[in-house]
Motif scaffolding. Structure first.
Motif, PDB file in Angstrom:
ATOM      1  N   GLY A 187      13.943  15.496 -23.974  1.00 50.58           N
ATOM      2  CA  GLY A 187      15.127  16.103 -24.592  1.00 50.58           C
ATOM      3  C   GLY A 187      16.388  15.315 -24.275  1.00 50.58           C
ATOM      4  N   HIS A 188      16.570  14.945 -23.000  1.00 53.44           N
ATOM      5  CA  HIS A 188      17.735  14.145 -22.599  1.00 53.44           C
ATOM      6  C   HIS A 188      17.705  12.780 -23.283  1.00 53.44           C
ATOM      7  CE1 HIS A 188      18.297  17.101 -19.399  1.00 53.44           C
ATOM      8  NE2 HIS A 188      19.497  16.571 -19.199  1.00 53.44           N
ATOM      9  N   LEU A 189      16.531  12.168 -23.333  1.00 55.51           N
ATOM     10  CA  LEU A 189      16.386  10.846 -23.943  1.00 55.51           C
ATOM     11  C   LEU A 189      16.749  10.882 -25.433  1.00 55.51           C
ATOM     12  CD1 LEU A 189      15.238   7.915 -23.375  1.00 55.51           C
ATOM     13  CD2 LEU A 189      13.181   8.755 -24.480  1.00 55.51           C
ATOM     14  N   LEU A 190      16.261  11.875 -26.152  1.00 51.80           N
ATOM     15  CA  LEU A 190      16.549  11.968 -27.584  1.00 51.80           C
ATOM     16  C   LEU A 190      18.024  12.273 -27.854  1.00 51.80           C
ATOM     17  CD1 LEU A 190      13.340  13.794 -28.840  1.00 51.80           C
ATOM     18  CD2 LEU A 190      13.940  11.380 -29.095  1.00 51.80           C
ATOM     19  N   GLN A 191      18.642  13.082 -26.998  1.00 53.66           N
ATOM     20  CA  GLN A 191      20.081  13.350 -27.148  1.00 53.66           C
ATOM     21  C   GLN A 191      20.890  12.077 -26.934  1.00 53.66           C
ATOM     22  OE1 GLN A 191      21.043  16.499 -24.424  1.00 53.66           O
ATOM     23  NE2 GLN A 191      20.493  18.114 -25.882  1.00 53.66           N
ATOM     24  N   ALA A 192      20.540  11.323 -25.891  1.00 52.43           N
ATOM     25  CA  ALA A 192      21.243  10.064 -25.621  1.00 52.43           C
ATOM     26  C   ALA A 192      21.012   9.075 -26.759  1.00 52.43           C
ATOM     27  CB  ALA A 192      20.769   9.478 -24.292  1.00 52.43           C
ATOM     28  N   ARG A 197      22.723   4.148 -20.875  1.00 56.32           N
ATOM     29  CA  ARG A 197      22.366   4.084 -19.454  1.00 56.32           C
ATOM     30  C   ARG A 197      23.165   5.108 -18.655  1.00 56.32           C
ATOM     31  NH1 ARG A 197      23.883  -0.848 -18.667  1.00 56.32           N
ATOM     32  NH2 ARG A 197      22.052  -1.731 -19.660  1.00 56.32           N
ATOM     33  N   ASP A 198      24.468   5.226 -18.962  1.00 58.48           N
ATOM     34  CA  ASP A 198      25.314   6.181 -18.249  1.00 58.48           C
ATOM     35  C   ASP A 198      24.867   7.623 -18.485  1.00 58.48           C
ATOM     36  OD1 ASP A 198      26.826   4.149 -17.222  1.00 58.48           O
ATOM     37  OD2 ASP A 198      28.493   4.396 -18.642  1.00 58.48           O
ATOM     38  N   LEU A 199      24.549   7.958 -19.746  1.00 53.20           N
ATOM     39  CA  LEU A 199      24.143   9.328 -20.060  1.00 53.20           C
ATOM     40  C   LEU A 199      22.854   9.706 -19.331  1.00 53.20           C
ATOM     41  CD1 LEU A 199      24.861   9.489 -23.898  1.00 53.20           C
ATOM     42  CD2 LEU A 199      26.086  10.680 -22.087  1.00 53.20           C
ATOM     43  N   LEU A 200      21.901   8.799 -19.301  1.00 49.11           N
ATOM     44  CA  LEU A 200      20.659   9.106 -18.595  1.00 49.11           C
ATOM     45  C   LEU A 200      20.834   9.055 -17.078  1.00 49.11           C
ATOM     46  CD1 LEU A 200      17.976   7.331 -20.794  1.00 49.11           C
ATOM     47  CD2 LEU A 200      18.497   9.755 -20.635  1.00 49.11           C
ATOM     48  N   GLY A 201      21.730   8.200 -16.601  1.00 50.16           N
ATOM     49  CA  GLY A 201      21.966   8.093 -15.164  1.00 50.16           C
ATOM     50  C   GLY A 201      22.737   9.267 -14.595  1.00 50.16           C
ATOM     51  N   ARG A 202      23.589   9.902 -15.427  1.00 45.12           N
ATOM     52  CA  ARG A 202      24.402  11.024 -14.960  1.00 45.12           C
ATOM     53  C   ARG A 202      23.646  12.341 -14.904  1.00 45.12           C
ATOM     54  NH1 ARG A 202      29.093  11.419 -18.780  1.00 45.12           N
ATOM     55  NH2 ARG A 202      28.747   9.353 -19.586  1.00 45.12           N
ATOM     56  N   ALA A 203      22.493  12.410 -15.542  1.00 46.03           N
ATOM     57  CA  ALA A 203      21.735  13.670 -15.562  1.00 46.03           C
ATOM     58  C   ALA A 203      21.277  14.009 -14.143  1.00 46.03           C
ATOM     59  CB  ALA A 203      20.535  13.539 -16.488  1.00 46.03           C
ATOM     60  N   PRO A 204      21.391  15.268 -13.744  1.00 50.13           N
ATOM     61  CA  PRO A 204      20.959  15.673 -12.394  1.00 50.13           C
ATOM     62  C   PRO A 204      19.431  15.845 -12.363  1.00 50.13           C
ATOM     63  CG  PRO A 204      21.846  17.551 -13.576  1.00 50.13           C
ATOM     64  CD  PRO A 204      22.018  16.356 -14.471  1.00 50.13           C
ATOM     65  N   TRP A 205      18.726  14.726 -12.291  1.00 54.63           N
ATOM     66  CA  TRP A 205      17.267  14.757 -12.413  1.00 54.63           C
ATOM     67  C   TRP A 205      16.597  15.549 -11.298  1.00 54.63           C
ATOM     68  CZ3 TRP A 205      15.978  13.936 -17.043  1.00 54.63           C
ATOM     69  CH2 TRP A 205      16.632  12.982 -17.827  1.00 54.63           C
ATOM     70  N   ASP A 206      17.112  15.452 -10.062  1.00 48.96           N
ATOM     71  CA  ASP A 206      16.490  16.171  -8.949  1.00 48.96           C
ATOM     72  C   ASP A 206      16.470  17.671  -9.207  1.00 48.96           C
ATOM     73  OD1 ASP A 206      16.076  13.810  -7.657  1.00 48.96           O
ATOM     74  OD2 ASP A 206      17.854  13.970  -6.362  1.00 48.96           O
ATOM     75  N   LYS A 207      17.614  18.211  -9.633  1.00 53.37           N
ATOM     76  CA  LYS A 207      17.697  19.651  -9.899  1.00 53.37           C
ATOM     77  C   LYS A 207      16.955  20.027 -11.171  1.00 53.37           C
ATOM     78  CE  LYS A 207      22.068  20.447  -7.550  1.00 53.37           C
ATOM     79  NZ  LYS A 207      23.465  20.839  -7.703  1.00 53.37           N
ATOM     80  N   ALA A 208      17.057  19.198 -12.194  1.00 54.15           N
ATOM     81  CA  ALA A 208      16.445  19.516 -13.482  1.00 54.15           C
ATOM     82  C   ALA A 208      14.921  19.536 -13.410  1.00 54.15           C
ATOM     83  CB  ALA A 208      16.895  18.515 -14.542  1.00 54.15           C
ATOM     84  N   LEU A 209      14.341  18.666 -12.583  1.00 54.79           N
ATOM     85  CA  LEU A 209      12.882  18.536 -12.541  1.00 54.79           C
ATOM     86  C   LEU A 209      12.238  19.211 -11.336  1.00 54.79           C
ATOM     87  CD1 LEU A 209      12.588  14.796 -13.640  1.00 54.79           C
ATOM     88  CD2 LEU A 209      12.613  16.841 -15.071  1.00 54.79           C
ATOM     89  N   GLU A 210      13.073  19.794 -10.466  1.00 53.66           N
ATOM     90  CA  GLU A 210      12.560  20.388  -9.225  1.00 53.66           C
ATOM     91  C   GLU A 210      11.612  21.548  -9.517  1.00 53.66           C
ATOM     92  OE1 GLU A 210      14.368  22.719  -5.341  1.00 53.66           O
ATOM     93  OE2 GLU A 210      15.668  21.391  -6.501  1.00 53.66           O
TER      94      GLU A 210
END
Length: 136
Positions: free
Chosen positions: A90-95, A64-77
């Motif tokens: 990619g983030h999900l599989l790494q976590a 939960r922490d790894l996925l919550g810490r990802a800067p989703w706004d910037k990454a998906l903008e």
């Protein structure tokens, strides 16, 4: 073969799986040639046992922490749905790789449904008493 140049390709997912690759003449009236090959037994036996995720030993807090810490706004903008999905995946599989260990499937667990634990298996295997059924 065209003008003396031969080109063939046999694709496999394991190195050393094929042997004795030979050209075996034209395929009908076509200029394409048939390719004959043998699948080597030793390479097939080296097949590993299938693995599955061991959710009992997973660290869901870290997940939960790894996925919550990802800067989703910037990454998906400014990205479309497909690109956004690939980034998230990619983030999900790494976590998942960091937090949920994999385990080999044993032959015992593959013969019974995953929801059938030892307690249920014992009840199913237990034979009724020799004196007849309870309802009589």
């Amino acid at each position: 073969m065209r003008r003396g140049a031969m080109l063939y390709r046999v694709l496999t997912n394991k190195e050393g799986l094929l042997g004795n690759v030979k050209l075996k003449g034209n395929l009908g009236c076509s200029d394409h040639e048939m390719v004959e090959f043998k699948i080597l037994r030793a390479a097939r036996r080296a097949h590993s046992k299938p693995t599955t995720l061991d959710f009992r030993r997973a660290d869901f807090g870290l997940f939960r922490d790894l996925l919550g810490r990802a800067p989703w706004d910037k990454a998906l903008e400014g990205r479309g749905a497909q690109d956004s999905w690939l980034i998230f995946k990619g983030h999900l599989l790494q976590a998942q790789e960091r937090c949920i260990p994999a385990k080999r499937k044993s032959s015992k667990t593959t013969k019974r449904p995953p929801w059938m634990n030892k307690e249920l298996l014992g009840k199913v295997k237990r034979k009724p008493s020799e004196g007849g059924s309870k309802g009589r």
